[in-house]
Design a protein around this motif. Structure first.
Motif, PDB file in Angstrom:
ATOM      1  N   HIS A 445      24.093  35.411   0.572  1.00  0.00           N
ATOM      2  CA  HIS A 445      25.362  35.166   1.256  1.00  0.00           C
ATOM      3  C   HIS A 445      25.858  33.752   0.947  1.00  0.00           C
ATOM      4  CE1 HIS A 445      27.903  36.463   4.873  1.00  0.00           C
ATOM      5  NE2 HIS A 445      28.448  35.364   4.409  1.00  0.00           N
ATOM      6  N   LYS A 446      24.967  32.780   1.037  1.00  0.00           N
ATOM      7  CA  LYS A 446      25.375  31.392   0.805  1.00  0.00           C
ATOM      8  C   LYS A 446      25.643  31.112  -0.663  1.00  0.00           C
ATOM      9  CE  LYS A 446      22.980  29.822   4.928  1.00  0.00           C
ATOM     10  NZ  LYS A 446      21.798  29.139   5.503  1.00  0.00           N
ATOM     11  N   SER A 447      24.953  31.830  -1.565  1.00  0.00           N
ATOM     12  CA  SER A 447      25.232  31.650  -2.991  1.00  0.00           C
ATOM     13  C   SER A 447      26.608  32.186  -3.351  1.00  0.00           C
ATOM     14  CB  SER A 447      24.153  32.361  -3.825  1.00  0.00           C
ATOM     15  OG  SER A 447      22.878  31.820  -3.573  1.00  0.00           O
ATOM     16  N   MET A 448      27.010  33.322  -2.792  1.00  0.00           N
ATOM     17  CA  MET A 448      28.358  33.845  -3.039  1.00  0.00           C
ATOM     18  C   MET A 448      29.412  32.940  -2.408  1.00  0.00           C
ATOM     19  SD  MET A 448      28.053  38.012  -2.712  1.00  0.00           S
ATOM     20  CE  MET A 448      27.605  37.951  -0.973  1.00  0.00           C
ATOM     21  N   ARG A 449      29.109  32.402  -1.234  1.00  0.00           N
ATOM     22  CA  ARG A 449      30.059  31.491  -0.598  1.00  0.00           C
ATOM     23  C   ARG A 449      30.280  30.250  -1.464  1.00  0.00           C
ATOM     24  NH1 ARG A 449      27.899  30.102   4.916  1.00  0.00           N
ATOM     25  NH2 ARG A 449      28.721  32.172   5.431  1.00  0.00           N
ATOM     26  N   GLY A 450      29.232  29.796  -2.141  1.00  0.00           N
ATOM     27  CA  GLY A 450      29.359  28.647  -3.030  1.00  0.00           C
ATOM     28  C   GLY A 450      29.823  28.998  -4.421  1.00  0.00           C
ATOM     29  N   SER A 451      30.213  30.273  -4.662  1.00  0.00           N
ATOM     30  CA  SER A 451      30.732  30.744  -5.958  1.00  0.00           C
ATOM     31  C   SER A 451      29.732  30.539  -7.092  1.00  0.00           C
ATOM     32  CB  SER A 451      32.061  30.040  -6.290  1.00  0.00           C
ATOM     33  OG  SER A 451      33.024  30.308  -5.305  1.00  0.00           O
ATOM     34  N   HIS A 452      28.426  30.619  -6.780  1.00  0.00           N
ATOM     35  CA  HIS A 452      27.380  30.485  -7.799  1.00  0.00           C
ATOM     36  C   HIS A 452      26.958  31.900  -8.210  1.00  0.00           C
ATOM     37  CE1 HIS A 452      23.954  29.126 -10.033  1.00  0.00           C
ATOM     38  NE2 HIS A 452      24.139  27.850  -9.666  1.00  0.00           N
ATOM     39  N   VAL A 453      27.503  32.341  -9.358  1.00  0.00           N
ATOM     40  CA  VAL A 453      27.306  33.724  -9.779  1.00  0.00           C
ATOM     41  C   VAL A 453      25.850  34.003 -10.108  1.00  0.00           C
ATOM     42  CG1 VAL A 453      27.983  35.466 -11.465  1.00  0.00           C
ATOM     43  CG2 VAL A 453      29.674  33.832 -10.623  1.00  0.00           C
ATOM     44  N   ASN A 454      25.192  33.098 -10.830  1.00  0.00           N
ATOM     45  CA  ASN A 454      23.811  33.345 -11.258  1.00  0.00           C
ATOM     46  C   ASN A 454      22.846  33.402 -10.078  1.00  0.00           C
ATOM     47  OD1 ASN A 454      24.223  33.388 -14.152  1.00  0.00           O
ATOM     48  ND2 ASN A 454      24.695  31.215 -13.980  1.00  0.00           N
ATOM     49  N   ALA A 455      23.025  32.484  -9.124  1.00  0.00           N
ATOM     50  CA  ALA A 455      22.157  32.517  -7.950  1.00  0.00           C
ATOM     51  C   ALA A 455      22.385  33.778  -7.139  1.00  0.00           C
ATOM     52  CB  ALA A 455      22.402  31.280  -7.092  1.00  0.00           C
ATOM     53  N   SER A 456      23.647  34.202  -7.059  1.00  0.00           N
ATOM     54  CA  SER A 456      23.943  35.434  -6.312  1.00  0.00           C
ATOM     55  C   SER A 456      23.246  36.631  -6.936  1.00  0.00           C
ATOM     56  CB  SER A 456      25.458  35.658  -6.263  1.00  0.00           C
ATOM     57  OG  SER A 456      26.125  34.553  -5.695  1.00  0.00           O
ATOM     58  N   LEU A 457      23.293  36.727  -8.264  1.00  0.00           N
ATOM     59  CA  LEU A 457      22.626  37.841  -8.937  1.00  0.00           C
ATOM     60  C   LEU A 457      21.113  37.757  -8.779  1.00  0.00           C
ATOM     61  CD1 LEU A 457      24.664  38.165 -12.256  1.00  0.00           C
ATOM     62  CD2 LEU A 457      24.548  39.819 -10.396  1.00  0.00           C
ATOM     63  N   TYR A 458      20.572  36.543  -8.812  1.00  0.00           N
ATOM     64  CA  TYR A 458      19.117  36.393  -8.686  1.00  0.00           C
ATOM     65  C   TYR A 458      18.627  36.884  -7.336  1.00  0.00           C
ATOM     66  CZ  TYR A 458      14.605  34.182  -7.957  1.00  0.00           C
ATOM     67  OH  TYR A 458      13.287  33.964  -7.656  1.00  0.00           O
ATOM     68  N   TRP A 459      19.281  36.446  -6.259  1.00  0.00           N
ATOM     69  CA  TRP A 459      18.820  36.856  -4.934  1.00  0.00           C
ATOM     70  C   TRP A 459      19.056  38.340  -4.699  1.00  0.00           C
ATOM     71  CZ3 TRP A 459      15.469  33.791  -3.291  1.00  0.00           C
ATOM     72  CH2 TRP A 459      15.578  32.411  -3.444  1.00  0.00           C
ATOM     73  N   LEU A 460      20.104  38.893  -5.330  1.00  0.00           N
ATOM     74  CA  LEU A 460      20.292  40.342  -5.261  1.00  0.00           C
ATOM     75  C   LEU A 460      19.117  41.049  -5.923  1.00  0.00           C
ATOM     76  CD1 LEU A 460      22.061  42.878  -4.707  1.00  0.00           C
ATOM     77  CD2 LEU A 460      23.076  42.491  -6.974  1.00  0.00           C
ATOM     78  N   GLY A 461      18.702  40.545  -7.098  1.00  0.00           N
ATOM     79  CA  GLY A 461      17.560  41.158  -7.773  1.00  0.00           C
ATOM     80  C   GLY A 461      16.276  41.027  -6.979  1.00  0.00           C
ATOM     81  N   ARG A 462      16.058  39.886  -6.316  1.00  0.00           N
ATOM     82  CA  ARG A 462      14.863  39.725  -5.493  1.00  0.00           C
ATOM     83  C   ARG A 462      14.804  40.784  -4.396  1.00  0.00           C
ATOM     84  NH1 ARG A 462      12.222  34.564  -5.010  1.00  0.00           N
ATOM     85  NH2 ARG A 462      11.480  35.273  -2.981  1.00  0.00           N
ATOM     86  N   MET A 463      15.938  41.086  -3.814  1.00  0.00           N
ATOM     87  CA  MET A 463      15.953  42.059  -2.724  1.00  0.00           C
ATOM     88  C   MET A 463      15.752  43.477  -3.234  1.00  0.00           C
ATOM     89  SD  MET A 463      18.943  40.544  -0.238  1.00  0.00           S
ATOM     90  CE  MET A 463      18.412  41.540   1.151  1.00  0.00           C
ATOM     91  N   LEU A 464      16.487  43.837  -4.289  1.00  0.00           N
ATOM     92  CA  LEU A 464      16.404  45.215  -4.774  1.00  0.00           C
ATOM     93  C   LEU A 464      15.051  45.498  -5.412  1.00  0.00           C
ATOM     94  CD1 LEU A 464      19.980  45.722  -6.302  1.00  0.00           C
ATOM     95  CD2 LEU A 464      19.140  46.350  -4.029  1.00  0.00           C
ATOM     96  N   GLU A 465      14.534  44.565  -6.209  1.00  0.00           N
ATOM     97  CA  GLU A 465      13.232  44.780  -6.848  1.00  0.00           C
ATOM     98  C   GLU A 465      12.096  44.745  -5.831  1.00  0.00           C
ATOM     99  OE1 GLU A 465      12.710  45.637 -10.063  1.00  0.00           O
ATOM    100  OE2 GLU A 465      14.894  45.804 -10.034  1.00  0.00           O
ATOM    101  N   GLY A 466      12.334  44.102  -4.707  1.00  0.00           N
ATOM    102  CA  GLY A 466      11.324  44.088  -3.653  1.00  0.00           C
ATOM    103  C   GLY A 466      11.353  45.320  -2.771  1.00  0.00           C
ATOM    104  N   GLY A 467      12.296  46.235  -3.022  1.00  0.00           N
ATOM    105  CA  GLY A 467      12.334  47.490  -2.275  1.00  0.00           C
ATOM    106  C   GLY A 467      13.356  47.535  -1.151  1.00  0.00           C
TER     107      GLY A 467
END
Length: 605
Positions: A445-467
């Motif tokens: 949420h905070k990465s998207m608020r800061g317009s950081h595309v790469n961090a947003s994708l990374y944390w999305l991957g952490r959540m989805l790959e973690g189940g």
């Protein structure tokens, strides 16, 4: 006089004594039985080999082997030792002859024969008994016939022998001293308060909080080893996953006896203490408060949420961090050194250039890249790293044994590809019901608020790959579209809603790219929180209002009946579509006229 009516007779007329298992003629068996019973009664009594004021000698363990009967007729020899069978039946009698004031009755250990077992279930309680060597943790192996094998002894065995034992490598190589404890220098470093307390054996009640494989249980075992070495405390291990409240009370009762009679403290280690509910945790409160037990609890969950506040205030929380790559490398280096596995030098293309095989045991080598891969992929989990190393080496040893059954032993080389074969993907720490769940959603949420595309994708991957449930992530994106994007890009909300519907239609893993598209769109979109702030001001206005809330103006009310019209409902209302120009009309109560919730703050008068 005892009778021999129940003796075992043989075809030759001899009778077997039920005490010493020897055979005698029928005419002399009764006399022998009286002598044998009388001698066994004398032998079962404790021998006054020490001063009465000194501690009693430990009873010798009784062998489980049964002496086969001697062929023929045997006469009892004078002074012959009594059979272990008779001692088995004299356990209670022998114990009753000991003074009740002696401390040995309250150590919680089983008697020499194990015939009497009262109190805590032995499967749930593991009391650390004093060992012959300081801090020598023992394991059992198939190769040693189930006998205890110290960790130091693994250096004298081949890697093949150690790897075929019936215990995970992480448990066999568990450190016993703080010098072998890597990666937690901030907590137990040389200049820390906890290190000073541990060295002086002044151990406070502790709660060890950290991710799996960071060393919580190992630190407890190090404390246990130090306690055994110095004899300052009794160490008892329980697991909250399999221990009942009655078993905990029994351990506390034994601790009270130890402290009162032997002046010896009890350290109680509770693994996975967050598995105890609040009422079970309350059992420890008075005993930790008065010092009857020193509690050491291990948990992977945030103690602020999972541990009773009253118990939390009586313990010191030690936060163990996830192990760094450097610490993982040190742990793996210690493991390969202990197992005798060699790492080829960087200037050698093949391990054959080094020492050749000796005897019938092949030399085992492992590439440095393979160790580095384990250190990086196991995400700071030392237990997973060591067990992965064991799995990779065992697989190559098995393949080598099958391919060279009739030939000379071949050298074994464990490569990076072999390690990756056992580790199909990174060992990701993620708990959908725990703190890491909220940490990751907050990060995205905070990465998207800061317009950081790469961090947003990374944390999305952490959540989805973690189940994580993709619909949960999609719902959070819908919320973000209005809260943080708002009117700066009105199309963001339809994008988020469409992403939610698409995830609902097709599910994982195909929907992961849909969520990624939505995350990138929201991260790159212009941001505006004016709607979020304005509505927050409305809620503050309503909550801070003193007195009754103002009534709805009459001209804004709906006149659905004749009585309502007579009372003035909707009187004077100007229907806006009927006018070509803007209509001057009040829409707020009289007390709030002129207020602007986009600029108003609760602190304004």
């Amino acid at each position: 006089m005892a009778q021999a009516g129940d003796m075992i007779s043989t075809a030759t007329g001899s009778v077997q004594c039920p005490v010493c298992s020897k055979y005698f003629e029928s005419a002399v068996i009764n006399g022998h039985l009286d002598v044998c019973l009388l001698k066994g009664d004398t032998d079962s009594c404790p021998s006054p080999t020490t001063d009465e004021r000194g501690p009693p000698l430990k009873k010798p363990r009784i062998s489980a082997e049964v002496v086969p009967p001697s062929p023929g007729v045997n006469k009892p020899a004078a002074g012959a030792p009594t059979s272990s069978m008779f001692s088995l039946f004299q356990t209670n009698k022998g114990k009753s002859s000991l003074p009740r004031e002696q401390c040995g009755s309250f150590t919680g250990q089983q008697s020499a024969t194990g015939a009497v077992n009262t109190g805590v279930k032995r499967g749930a309680v593991n009391e650390a008994e004093p060992g012959p060597a300081a801090g020598a943790e023992t394991v059992k192996s198939h190769t040693s016939g189930g006998q205890p094998l110290s960790v130091k002894a693994t250096r004298g065995l081949s890697a093949r022998a150690v790897l075929t034992m019936d215990k995970p490598l992480a448990d066999m190589l568990r450190p016993n001293t703080l010098e072998e404890y890597f990666g937690q220098s901030k907590v137990v470093g040389q200049q820390t308060l906890i290190r000073s307390l541990l060295d002086s054996q002044e151990i406070p009640s502790l709660l060890l909080w950290g991710p799996p494989g960071c060393g919580k249980t190992t630190l407890a075992h190090i404390i246990a080893s130090a306690s055994k070495k110095n004899g300052t405390a009794r160490f008892v291990t329980l697991s909250a996953t399999s221990t009942s409240t009655s078993e905990v009370r029994e351990v506390i009762k034994q601790a009270q006896n130890e402290l009162r009679l032997c002046k010896r403290k009890t350290i109680l280690f509770i693994d996975e203490i967050h598995r105890f509910n609040k009422s079970q945790q309350d059992t420890f409160l008075p005993h930790v408060e008065c010092g009857t037990v020193t509690l050491i609890g291990a948990t992977t969950e945030n103690p602020s949420f999972q541990v009773n506040a009253a118990l939390l205030s009586r313990c010191r929380v030690l936060v163990l961090e996830k192990l760094s790559v450097e610490a993982m490398g040190s742990i793996l280096d210690r493991a390969v050194t202990t197992l005798g596995i060699r790492v080829p030098g960087p200037d050698l293309a093949s391990p054959k250039d080094q020492d050749q095989t000796d005897g019938h045991e092949p030399k085992i080598y492992i590439e440095q890249k393979a160790l580095d891969t384990i250190a990086y992929l196991c995400d700071g989990d030392a237990r997973a790293a060591l067990n992965s190393l064991q799995l990779a080496v065992q697989a190559q040893v098995s393949r080598s044994s099958l391919s060279a059954q009739n030939g000379p032993p071949q050298e074994i080389l464990v490569k990076e590809a072999h390690v990756k074969e056992g580790l199909q993907r990174s060992h990701i720490l993620y708990d959908k019901a725990g703190e890491e769940h909220y940490n990751c959603i907050s990060a995205i949420h905070k990465s998207m608020r800061g317009s950081h595309v790469n961090a947003s994708l990374y944390w999305l991957g952490r959540m989805l790959e973690g189940g994580e449930d993709p619909l949960y992530v999609a719902r959070r994106l819908v919320r973000f579209a209005s809260e943080d994007v708002g009117m700066a890009d009105p199309s963001a909300l339809p994008q988020a809603v469409s992403a939610f519907q698409a995830c609902h239609f097709i599910g994982m893993p195909e929907c992961e790219v849909i969520l990624a598209q939505c995350v990138v769109y929201l991260a790159q979109a212009p941001k505006s929180v004016e709607i979020y702030k304005a509505y927050a001001n409305v809620k503050a206005c309503l909550r801070n209002h003193k007195g009754p809330l103002p009534s709805v103006p009459l001209h804004l009310r709906n006149a659905s009946t004749k009585l309502m019209k007579q009372l003035g409902y909707a009187k004077g209302y100007k229907y806006n579509p009927a006018f070509s120009n803007p209509v001057e009309q009040d829409y707020l109560p009289e007390e709030l006229r002129g207020i602007d919730f986009f600029t108003w703050t609760p602190s304004d008068p």
